[in-house]
Design a protein around this motif. Sequence first.
Motif, PDB file in Angstrom:
ATOM      1  N   THR A  94       0.836  -1.213   0.000  1.00  0.00           N
ATOM      2  CA  THR A  94       0.000   0.000   0.000  1.00  0.00           C
ATOM      3  C   THR A  94       0.871   1.264   0.000  1.00  0.00           C
ATOM      4  O   THR A  94       0.449   2.303  -0.501  1.00  0.00           O
ATOM      5  CB  THR A  94      -0.955   0.023   1.202  1.00  0.00           C
ATOM      6  OG1 THR A  94      -0.218  -0.300   2.376  1.00  0.00           O
ATOM      7  CG2 THR A  94      -2.096  -0.932   1.044  1.00  0.00           C
ATOM      8  N   ALA A  95       2.090   1.162   0.557  1.00  0.00           N
ATOM      9  CA  ALA A  95       2.983   2.328   0.535  1.00  0.00           C
ATOM     10  C   ALA A  95       3.558   2.538  -0.867  1.00  0.00           C
ATOM     11  O   ALA A  95       3.704   3.666  -1.329  1.00  0.00           O
ATOM     12  CB  ALA A  95       4.117   2.130   1.539  1.00  0.00           C
ATOM     13  N   ARG A  96       3.858   1.444  -1.566  1.00  0.00           N
ATOM     14  CA  ARG A  96       4.497   1.565  -2.880  1.00  0.00           C
ATOM     15  C   ARG A  96       3.499   1.906  -3.979  1.00  0.00           C
ATOM     16  O   ARG A  96       3.790   2.692  -4.868  1.00  0.00           O
ATOM     17  CB  ARG A  96       5.213   0.250  -3.212  1.00  0.00           C
ATOM     18  CG  ARG A  96       6.089   0.375  -4.447  1.00  0.00           C
ATOM     19  CD  ARG A  96       6.916  -0.852  -4.683  1.00  0.00           C
ATOM     20  NE  ARG A  96       7.987  -1.009  -3.708  1.00  0.00           N
ATOM     21  CZ  ARG A  96       8.949  -1.925  -3.810  1.00  0.00           C
ATOM     22  NH1 ARG A  96       8.949  -2.750  -4.822  1.00  0.00           N
ATOM     23  NH2 ARG A  96       9.894  -2.030  -2.908  1.00  0.00           N
ATOM     24  N   TRP A  97       2.314   1.288  -3.956  1.00  0.00           N
ATOM     25  CA  TRP A  97       1.305   1.547  -5.002  1.00  0.00           C
ATOM     26  C   TRP A  97      -0.022   1.970  -4.370  1.00  0.00           C
ATOM     27  O   TRP A  97      -1.010   1.226  -4.442  1.00  0.00           O
ATOM     28  CB  TRP A  97       1.081   0.294  -5.857  1.00  0.00           C
ATOM     29  CG  TRP A  97       2.255  -0.099  -6.668  1.00  0.00           C
ATOM     30  CD1 TRP A  97       2.847   0.618  -7.675  1.00  0.00           C
ATOM     31  CD2 TRP A  97       3.010  -1.317  -6.563  1.00  0.00           C
ATOM     32  NE1 TRP A  97       3.907  -0.072  -8.192  1.00  0.00           N
ATOM     33  CE2 TRP A  97       4.038  -1.266  -7.538  1.00  0.00           C
ATOM     34  CE3 TRP A  97       2.918  -2.432  -5.741  1.00  0.00           C
ATOM     35  CZ2 TRP A  97       4.958  -2.290  -7.695  1.00  0.00           C
ATOM     36  CZ3 TRP A  97       3.839  -3.455  -5.917  1.00  0.00           C
ATOM     37  CH2 TRP A  97       4.848  -3.384  -6.880  1.00  0.00           C
ATOM     38  N   PRO A  98      -0.061   3.159  -3.791  1.00  0.00           N
ATOM     39  CA  PRO A  98      -1.301   3.562  -3.115  1.00  0.00           C
ATOM     40  C   PRO A  98      -2.487   3.690  -4.072  1.00  0.00           C
ATOM     41  O   PRO A  98      -3.621   3.416  -3.703  1.00  0.00           O
ATOM     42  CB  PRO A  98      -0.954   4.925  -2.496  1.00  0.00           C
ATOM     43  CG  PRO A  98       0.249   5.401  -3.231  1.00  0.00           C
ATOM     44  CD  PRO A  98       0.976   4.202  -3.707  1.00  0.00           C
ATOM     45  N   LEU A  99      -2.187   4.073  -5.346  1.00  0.00           N
ATOM     46  CA  LEU A  99      -3.287   4.279  -6.304  1.00  0.00           C
ATOM     47  C   LEU A  99      -3.936   2.972  -6.750  1.00  0.00           C
ATOM     48  O   LEU A  99      -5.119   2.937  -7.070  1.00  0.00           O
ATOM     49  CB  LEU A  99      -2.768   5.026  -7.534  1.00  0.00           C
ATOM     50  CG  LEU A  99      -2.928   6.542  -7.513  1.00  0.00           C
ATOM     51  CD1 LEU A  99      -2.366   7.146  -8.775  1.00  0.00           C
ATOM     52  CD2 LEU A  99      -4.392   6.936  -7.359  1.00  0.00           C
ATOM     53  N   LEU A 100      -3.140   1.904  -6.756  1.00  0.00           N
ATOM     54  CA  LEU A 100      -3.643   0.617  -7.221  1.00  0.00           C
ATOM     55  C   LEU A 100      -4.846   0.158  -6.388  1.00  0.00           C
ATOM     56  O   LEU A 100      -5.863  -0.275  -6.919  1.00  0.00           O
ATOM     57  CB  LEU A 100      -2.525  -0.425  -7.152  1.00  0.00           C
ATOM     58  CG  LEU A 100      -2.627  -1.575  -8.138  1.00  0.00           C
ATOM     59  CD1 LEU A 100      -2.545  -1.060  -9.565  1.00  0.00           C
ATOM     60  CD2 LEU A 100      -1.519  -2.582  -7.881  1.00  0.00           C
ATOM     61  N   GLY A 101      -4.701   0.295  -5.093  1.00  0.00           N
ATOM     62  CA  GLY A 101      -5.787  -0.087  -4.189  1.00  0.00           C
ATOM     63  C   GLY A 101      -6.997   0.810  -4.329  1.00  0.00           C
ATOM     64  O   GLY A 101      -8.105   0.445  -3.958  1.00  0.00           O
ATOM     65  N   GLU A 102      -6.766   2.017  -4.876  1.00  0.00           N
ATOM     66  CA  GLU A 102      -7.870   2.958  -5.037  1.00  0.00           C
ATOM     67  C   GLU A 102      -8.616   2.721  -6.353  1.00  0.00           C
ATOM     68  O   GLU A 102      -9.823   2.890  -6.419  1.00  0.00           O
ATOM     69  CB  GLU A 102      -7.270   4.379  -5.061  1.00  0.00           C
ATOM     70  CG  GLU A 102      -8.102   5.427  -4.356  1.00  0.00           C
ATOM     71  CD  GLU A 102      -7.364   6.754  -4.348  1.00  0.00           C
ATOM     72  OE1 GLU A 102      -7.863   7.681  -4.996  1.00  0.00           O
ATOM     73  OE2 GLU A 102      -6.292   6.831  -3.710  1.00  0.00           O
ATOM     74  N   VAL A 103      -7.860   2.326  -7.381  1.00  0.00           N
ATOM     75  CA  VAL A 103      -8.439   2.221  -8.728  1.00  0.00           C
ATOM     76  C   VAL A 103      -9.067   0.845  -8.997  1.00  0.00           C
ATOM     77  O   VAL A 103     -10.186   0.749  -9.500  1.00  0.00           O
ATOM     78  CB  VAL A 103      -7.351   2.528  -9.798  1.00  0.00           C
ATOM     79  CG1 VAL A 103      -7.869   2.215 -11.196  1.00  0.00           C
ATOM     80  CG2 VAL A 103      -6.917   3.983  -9.702  1.00  0.00           C
TER      81      VAL A 103
END
Lengths: 235, 111
Positions: A157-166
């Motif tokens: 979640t720290a490295r790809w915060p947007l992935l979890g959002e999109v």
Amino acid sequence: MSLSRTPFLRGIYDALPLLGGYIPVAISFGLISTQSGFDVLETILISIFIYAGASQFLFVAMMSAGTPLWLVIAMTLLINARHVVYAPNIAIYLPQSRWWPWLMHGLTDQIFALSLTSLPRMPENARMGWYTGAALLAWLSWIFGTALGAVAGEELTARWPLLGEVMPFALPALFLVLIAPLFTSRIWIITLGATTILAFLLKLFGYLNAAIPLAAVSGAIIYYLIQRQDEQNAK
Amino acid sequence: MPNDLWIALIISAVGTLLMRLLPLIWMQRHLARRKSQEAAAEMPTWLSVFGPLMIAAMFGVSLVPSSMTPEAWIATAIGSLSTLTVWWFKRSLGWPVFAGVVAYGFVTLAS
């Protein structure tokens, strides 16, 4: 897609869009569960055996808060109570097999929605393979996401915060594709529209757990009122 | 693993499975009974209405973004429109969902 693929592979293919919604949510669950004091094995076992998103979050939150056991169980089951209407809806499309009772473990919200719209359109002998492929992919992705979240959730979640959002947008997109073909007549346009709006508003105002059953029951009442009105007008 | 967790896990898991499984057995018996009476093997009307409505309710619930910012609402609207547009032309499952997620992602990244 090609009809030459086996029903099992076709089920996997049809369930692929679910991964966008399942894996990010499962990663969140794995992370929250370990942060609440459960170890990796306990977290994975919860996902393997309970396998019901919202209730799992509540389960770990209540267990870690020291809530009485009976209340943890009662609340978990209450949230999952909506599942009782799923199997009867698809039962008419299921050919005889002693495996169905066990396969019902995979009957989540999304697999139900996918099955209800896909099973009627395929030959009877393909249905079991299709359902097994779709349900197995969804279950394994949920377990995989949970394990990933429990082991490396913080880094991810720290490295790809947007992935979890999109990625979770795959779920509303999938539901939209599943209900779009059902807008076939005036009565269904009104009923499905009203149900969607009501569920949306209930969730918006914080009634997450009541939103789905309450909106569906209200939609059914609207359906019967319109039907009765139409019958009276026809007389 | 503490005993409390085992007990809660087993009862919740079995209870959830039974809620998914027992209605299937009930419905299969209902259909078999109708078949033996040589009636059409139909499910009760209320159930055939309830199924699509559950999907509509799930759709309504899933439309609310986790962060309620104007950007998230705009992304949701554009993502939904993109999904619907691609569905209109393709009438399939995968591509419309893919298009919706891509559109949602673009708007989220751009804002």
